[in-house]
Design a protein around this motif. Sequence first.
Motif, PDB file in Angstrom:
ATOM      1  N   ARG A  73       0.536  -1.482  -0.301  1.00  0.00           N
ATOM      2  CA  ARG A  73      -0.123   0.085   0.264  1.00  0.00           C
ATOM      3  C   ARG A  73       1.441   1.469   0.270  1.00  0.00           C
ATOM      4  O   ARG A  73       1.639   1.692   0.771  1.00  0.00           O
ATOM      5  CB  ARG A  73      -0.795   0.260   1.376  1.00  0.00           C
ATOM      6  CG  ARG A  73      -1.878  -0.810   1.190  1.00  0.00           C
ATOM      7  CD  ARG A  73      -3.139  -0.926   0.227  1.00  0.00           C
ATOM      8  NE  ARG A  73      -3.280  -0.062  -0.172  1.00  0.00           N
ATOM      9  CZ  ARG A  73      -4.542   1.112   0.628  1.00  0.00           C
ATOM     10  NH1 ARG A  73      -5.044   0.349   1.262  1.00  0.00           N
ATOM     11  NH2 ARG A  73      -5.015   2.168   0.892  1.00  0.00           N
ATOM     12  N   PRO A  74       1.072   2.187  -1.366  1.00  0.00           N
ATOM     13  CA  PRO A  74       1.938   3.272  -1.443  1.00  0.00           C
ATOM     14  C   PRO A  74       1.683   3.467  -0.615  1.00  0.00           C
ATOM     15  O   PRO A  74      -0.082   4.401  -0.923  1.00  0.00           O
ATOM     16  CB  PRO A  74       2.481   3.236  -2.801  1.00  0.00           C
ATOM     17  CG  PRO A  74       2.098   1.731  -3.691  1.00  0.00           C
ATOM     18  CD  PRO A  74       1.117   1.170  -2.433  1.00  0.00           C
ATOM     19  N   HIS A  75       2.302   5.286   0.139  1.00  0.00           N
ATOM     20  CA  HIS A  75       1.508   6.035   0.863  1.00  0.00           C
ATOM     21  C   HIS A  75       1.716   7.578  -0.291  1.00  0.00           C
ATOM     22  O   HIS A  75       1.403   8.418   0.148  1.00  0.00           O
ATOM     23  CB  HIS A  75       2.363   6.732   1.786  1.00  0.00           C
ATOM     24  CG  HIS A  75       2.266   5.499   3.060  1.00  0.00           C
ATOM     25  ND1 HIS A  75       0.595   5.523   3.305  1.00  0.00           N
ATOM     26  CD2 HIS A  75       2.774   4.275   3.583  1.00  0.00           C
ATOM     27  CE1 HIS A  75       0.518   4.329   4.287  1.00  0.00           C
ATOM     28  NE2 HIS A  75       1.576   3.901   5.193  1.00  0.00           N
ATOM     29  N   ALA A  76       1.926   7.012  -1.575  1.00  0.00           N
ATOM     30  CA  ALA A  76       2.191   8.209  -2.691  1.00  0.00           C
ATOM     31  C   ALA A  76       1.493   8.270  -2.762  1.00  0.00           C
ATOM     32  O   ALA A  76       0.371   7.622  -3.455  1.00  0.00           O
ATOM     33  CB  ALA A  76       3.966   8.196  -3.881  1.00  0.00           C
ATOM     34  N   ASP A  77       1.290   9.982  -3.839  1.00  0.00           N
ATOM     35  CA  ASP A  77      -0.271  10.317  -4.059  1.00  0.00           C
ATOM     36  C   ASP A  77      -0.552   9.555  -5.494  1.00  0.00           C
ATOM     37  O   ASP A  77      -1.637   9.407  -5.869  1.00  0.00           O
ATOM     38  CB  ASP A  77      -0.367  12.305  -4.204  1.00  0.00           C
ATOM     39  CG  ASP A  77      -0.198  12.302  -2.959  1.00  0.00           C
ATOM     40  OD1 ASP A  77      -1.490  11.875  -2.204  1.00  0.00           O
ATOM     41  OD2 ASP A  77       0.169  13.983  -2.642  1.00  0.00           O
ATOM     42  N   GLU A  78      -0.116   9.131  -6.357  1.00  0.00           N
ATOM     43  CA  GLU A  78       0.639   8.957  -7.397  1.00  0.00           C
ATOM     44  C   GLU A  78      -0.161   6.973  -7.360  1.00  0.00           C
ATOM     45  O   GLU A  78      -1.037   7.646  -8.453  1.00  0.00           O
ATOM     46  CB  GLU A  78       1.660   8.805  -7.876  1.00  0.00           C
ATOM     47  CG  GLU A  78       1.636   8.448 -10.101  1.00  0.00           C
ATOM     48  CD  GLU A  78       2.748   8.681 -10.135  1.00  0.00           C
ATOM     49  OE1 GLU A  78       3.056   7.600 -11.330  1.00  0.00           O
ATOM     50  OE2 GLU A  78       3.883   8.406  -9.441  1.00  0.00           O
ATOM     51  N   TYR A  79       0.287   6.591  -6.364  1.00  0.00           N
ATOM     52  CA  TYR A  79      -0.755   5.184  -6.431  1.00  0.00           C
ATOM     53  C   TYR A  79      -1.664   5.369  -4.590  1.00  0.00           C
ATOM     54  O   TYR A  79      -1.766   4.065  -4.077  1.00  0.00           O
ATOM     55  CB  TYR A  79       0.685   4.614  -5.840  1.00  0.00           C
ATOM     56  CG  TYR A  79       1.553   4.251  -7.143  1.00  0.00           C
ATOM     57  CD1 TYR A  79       0.941   3.271  -8.412  1.00  0.00           C
ATOM     58  CD2 TYR A  79       2.933   4.585  -7.017  1.00  0.00           C
ATOM     59  CE1 TYR A  79       1.694   4.072  -9.389  1.00  0.00           C
ATOM     60  CE2 TYR A  79       3.772   4.962  -8.082  1.00  0.00           C
ATOM     61  CZ  TYR A  79       3.349   4.552  -9.100  1.00  0.00           C
ATOM     62  OH  TYR A  79       4.503   4.059 -10.313  1.00  0.00           O
ATOM     63  N   HIS A  80      -2.204   5.985  -5.086  1.00  0.00           N
ATOM     64  CA  HIS A  80      -3.157   5.800  -3.636  1.00  0.00           C
ATOM     65  C   HIS A  80      -4.140   5.647  -3.436  1.00  0.00           C
ATOM     66  O   HIS A  80      -4.701   4.881  -2.383  1.00  0.00           O
ATOM     67  CB  HIS A  80      -4.373   7.739  -3.786  1.00  0.00           C
ATOM     68  CG  HIS A  80      -4.810   8.384  -2.829  1.00  0.00           C
ATOM     69  ND1 HIS A  80      -4.268   8.330  -1.879  1.00  0.00           N
ATOM     70  CD2 HIS A  80      -5.833   7.734  -2.420  1.00  0.00           C
ATOM     71  CE1 HIS A  80      -5.485   8.249  -0.648  1.00  0.00           C
ATOM     72  NE2 HIS A  80      -6.562   8.024  -0.995  1.00  0.00           N
TER      73      HIS A  80
END
Length: 414
Positions: free
Chosen positions: A228-235
Amino acid sequence: MELLRFTTAGSVDDGKSTLIGRLLYDSKSIFEDQIEAVKQSSERKGLQHVDLSLLTDGLRSEREQGITIDVAYRYFATPKRKFIIADTPGHIQYTRNMVTGASTANLALVLIDARHGVIEQTCRHSFIASLLKLPHIIVCVNKMDLVDYSEQVFNKVVEQYHEFASKLDIKDIRYIPISALDGDNVVNHSENMKWYKGASLLDTLETLHIGSDENHLDARFPVQTVIRPHADEYHDYRGYAGRIAGGIFRVGDNVTILPSGLTSKIKLINTFDGPVEEAFPPMSVSICLEDDIDVSRGDMIVKNNNQPQVSQDLDVLMCWMSAKGPRPGAKYYLKSTSREVMAIIKEVIYKIDINTMQRLDQDNDIRMNDMARVKMRTTRPLIFDEYRRNRITGSLILIDEATNETVAAGTIHS
């Protein structure tokens, strides 16, 4: 490049470590400073030749006694294939080490001293290789230089081993006459054995077909972690990462998550190099599903039409590795693929005499290096296949909850 894992097997002083050293040396897979260190060690020991076994026997006690004790792993590559070698000991008291080295191997190199032929330890290690369902065995008849490179001696050893191996469950057996000390038929063909028309050992290792060793029928994907990435791109990205243990997964496949039984469809398959349309063993991937459902480490993603067994009762063939035997009623951590549960040994069905391959029905006293068939019960359901069908989903280890020591390794049977 394709990766081949192989292990050595055979009796003490059959030349296993020397063969691996010769293979590394003649294939130019070791550095000059390593060779220089081995030369100096050989001179200190008063040897007239370079002792190539020192390339794998690194423990002080191994070098003092001239034997292998621990499993030594070595890595090398040729333009055709990558290799991982497990050099295992030949002594009976280190049977557990041989099991460890062979458990992940595609192939076993069984060394036989041409002067002595097939002996008890040769049979013992071959039997273990058969129990662990190794698909390929290469029988290296070593020390041919000590029998004047005799074709008759080689044929006699082949006949002995073939007679014994007819009792085992091994698909592919090949025979090569070699001299590990002098390098005959190890990497280069021997000028001393022109009667042998087959491939050298390295040629055989490079060309052996291992693609069909994987199970491409039963789709099995043990989940190791949730990404579960925390970057906006992979929200909104939720991927289930792990290594495929069997079968072929494709985008759009209908799948079931075990043990919950929830169903979904594969939306995306990602690898380190980007998305792919299909994945198969032994690829490490991240799978995204179309539905937001509860999937966590230890669960298994499978196809709807072909599912593994899910049960708390197991029939296990086990090699005991601890100095202390199993305690009555004791709980152990059982780890299979990425799933961990607590388990107890309910019953010892029989032990196996690995010298004679006979069942010992009345002997229930398990000691270190013993192999036994047992019934086990787990606290939560385990997801598995029979070991003969899938070596990954059909294997397990037991860990002592008090000491964190791995006390046993086992294969699951129906």
